[in-house]
Each structure stands twice: as structure tokens, then as C-alpha cells.
Design a protein around this motif. Structure first.
Motif, short mmCIF file in Angstrom:
data_model
loop_
_atom_site.label_atom_id
_atom_site.label_comp_id
_atom_site.label_asym_id
_atom_site.label_seq_id
_atom_site.Cartn_x
_atom_site.Cartn_y
_atom_site.Cartn_z
N GLN A 1 0.84 -1.34 -0.02
CA GLN A 1 -0.10 -0.10 -0.04
C GLN A 1 0.95 1.35 0.19
OE1 GLN A 1 -2.46 -0.72 3.63
NE2 GLN A 1 -3.61 -2.30 2.80
N LEU A 2 2.10 1.13 0.85
CA LEU A 2 3.04 2.37 0.72
C LEU A 2 3.50 2.78 -0.62
CD1 LEU A 2 4.22 4.67 2.28
CD2 LEU A 2 6.01 3.01 3.34
N LEU A 3 3.98 1.66 -1.15
CA LEU A 3 4.63 1.71 -2.30
C LEU A 3 3.78 2.05 -3.48
CD1 LEU A 3 6.31 -1.82 -2.96
CD2 LEU A 3 7.45 0.36 -2.67
N ALA A 4 2.49 2.00 -3.47
CA ALA A 4 1.62 2.99 -4.53
C ALA A 4 1.40 4.26 -4.17
CB ALA A 4 -0.03 1.92 -4.34
N GLN A 5 1.42 4.52 -2.89
CA GLN A 5 1.31 5.85 -2.52
C GLN A 5 2.49 6.59 -2.63
OE1 GLN A 5 -1.74 6.86 0.90
NE2 GLN A 5 -1.69 4.50 0.97
N ILE A 6 3.63 6.12 -2.47
CA ILE A 6 4.89 6.56 -2.83
C ILE A 6 4.88 6.94 -4.25
CG2 ILE A 6 7.56 6.60 -3.33
CD1 ILE A 6 7.52 4.54 -0.51
#
Length: 289
Positions: free
Chosen positions: A60-65
Motif C-alpha cells: 500500500q505504501l509503495l503505491a502511495q509513494i
């Protein structure tokens, strides 16, 4: 205005277990975010599952990065993860080092939590106590997501607990070892695959006096379940378990949640936890990050 604390890359504040960006007018990282913004930094708080394992939250964090990079035009981000957020940030940096300038662990269980170990042992696998605890905690995570507007994010409290035990984090570390110290209580590599690693954390203040902050009272009660780091923990995470990369300091007189907030009792403190984030922004700037 602290212009010497303006980082080159945007900062993402990554919350941990049962964390959130905003519920109504309340923001988990409000004081931290405002202090960093006052120093003219670009600051974002990603939407992540309140309860889940490190890999799910990391994806999820990778997508928001990626969204932050596209929205700001920056080539990298600085990740500051509190508690389980540190493991989430480590996962993202391991998989996408080209997009992450630094990972900073704040009170992160980088070698597992003895409290999580105790809770895991107290819950008999497959039997009623485990199922009840799992359902209640997952429903609470769903409730937090609903209030914070993150209704589409999956929740799994048991997966989160397993991911925070010494065994669970050990398995995680076998796959994602970047920044970990080679000796217990030492510093880890300060830079791996182009990503800079830092950490800081606290221990319960050893003043021997009852605290006027009821939250610290809860932390003191939880600290009794620590064995290896019985006298050196913040109520949730052991001091040396928090070490990652360049250890700025791991014995600030702060409990686990106090590394996110100013004292709840309104009384003055010798240490302003929020200032640590601004000081760190200055440290990142000095490293051209």
C-alpha cells in the motif's frame, strides 16, 4: 522559521498498528506534520491498513509513494515510520530503493516486540480466545478505517500481531535485512542500496514517581511483560530491538506513544518529542536528502 530543516525530498509519515491519518478533526501526526510544514517541508501521511502484516502495508505504501512522486515531481521520498510503520517503510525501501532516499525508524520493533510475543502466546491458536480477540481487533481496525475514510483497505489483526512478534519480525528480517545491526544493541549500516537508514526511540522514564499522564501508566503496566529488555523498553518496544541504521539515540525518556505527541497532561517537559522530527529534517537536509 527553520529553513535549515527543509529536506530535498518530500517526507512521508508512516503510521503503525491501529494508526490512521485523520479521524474527524483529529490527526495522528498533527503536531509532527505541522512542525515539519512550518519548516517548509512537503509532508504527506499515506492511507494504510490499521491492522495487517508488514508486506500488505508495504505494498500500500509503495503505491502511495508513486502517487507522491508523480504529484510533486520529486524523484525520491524520505520515509519516517513510527512503530510498525518502520517495518512498512523498510519493506518499501527494500523493494524500491530507487524511489526512497531515507528510512527513519521511530520506536520501531525492528527485531520484534516482547509484548507481541506475550500476546501471541496468550492466544491459543485456533481456539475461542484467539478467534474472539482476532475478530474484535479486526472490527476495531475496520471501524478506524471507516472513520478515517479508508474503507477499501483490508484489515487483519492476527496477521498484524504475528508480524510483530520476535519470530515474525525475524522471518521478515531474513528477507529484508537492510540497515539492521550485525550485533545486538549496535548500529546498522547507515546506507544500503543508496538508501540512508536512521532510528531513534525511548524508554520509560525511570523517575520512580507515578505519572500524571494516564497513557504512560498503561505503558508501565505493559512493560512488565518484557523479559529480555525488562528495564529498557517504552512499553511496546525494547530499546535495542528498535535499532536500525545510524542510531541517533534509543533511550530518550519517552514512552511509545510519546514519540508522536507532546505530554497529554499539559505539563512542561524537558524534552519536546516534536522537536526531534525537525532536528531530523535538518539532519536529512545536511545529507542532501
Amino acid at each position: 522559521m527553520q529553513r535549515n530543516a527543509v529536506t530535498r525530498y518530500p517526507i512521508l509519515l508512516v503510521h503503525g498498528l491501529f494508526g490512521f491519518e485523520r479521524i474527524g478533526h483529529f490527526e495522528l501526526f498533527h503536531d509532527v506534520k505541522e512542525a515539519l510544514k512550518t519548516a517548509e517541508n512537503r509532508v504527506f501521511v499515506p492511507h494504510l491498513s490499521a491492522t495487517h502484516n508488514n508486506e500488505m502495508r508495504g505494498e500500500q505504501l509503495l503505491a502511495q509513494i508513486d502517487r507522491v512522486l508523480r504529484g510533486t515531481g520529486a524523484s525520491k521520498v524520505n520515509l519516517i515510520g513510527h512503530s510498525q510503520g518502520a517495518l512498512t517503510a523498510r519493506y518499501a525501501a527494500a523493494l524500491a530503493p530507487h524511489a526512497v532516499a531515507s528510512v527513519t525508524s521511530v520506536s520501531g520493533p525492528n527485531h520484534g516486540s516482547e509484548l507481541a510475543d506475550f500476546l501471541r502466546k496468550a492466544l491459543v491458536p485456533g481456539q475461542l480466545p484467539e478467534l474472539v480477540a482476532h475478530n474484535i481487533a479486526t472490527l476495531f481496525g475496520d471501524f478506524l478505517s471507516l472513520l478515517s475514510g479508508s474503507v477499501n483497505l483490508p484489515q487483519n489483526a492476527l496477521a498484524a500481531l504475528n508480524a510483530l512478534t520476535t519470530e515474525g519480525v525475524g522471518a521478515f528480517n531474513d528477507k529484508f535485512s537492510q540497515g539492521l545491526p550485525s550485533t545486538w544493541g549496535g548500529d546498522g549500516p547507515g546506507k544500503v542500496n543508496g538508501v540512508h537508514y536512521y532510528s531513534w526511540s525511548g524508554v520509560l522514564p525511570a523517575n520512580g514517581l507515578p505519572s500524571l499522564d494516564p497513557i504512560q501508566g498503561v505503558h508501565r503496566a505493559l512493560s512488565q511483560y518484557f523479559m529480555t529488555e525488562g528495564q529498557q523498553n517504552d512499553g511496546f518496544v525494547g530499546r535495542f530491538s528498535s535499532h536500525l541504521g545510524q542510531v541517533i539515540r534509543s533511550d530518550y525518556p519517552l514512552d511509545h506513544l510519546s514519540t508522536l505527541r507532546r505530554p497529554a497532561n499539559g505539563l512542561p517537559s524537558q524534552l519536546d518529542p516534536i522537536s526531534l522530527y525537525v532536528e531530523h529534517a535538518a539532519r536529512l537536509k545536511a545529507a542532501n536528502l
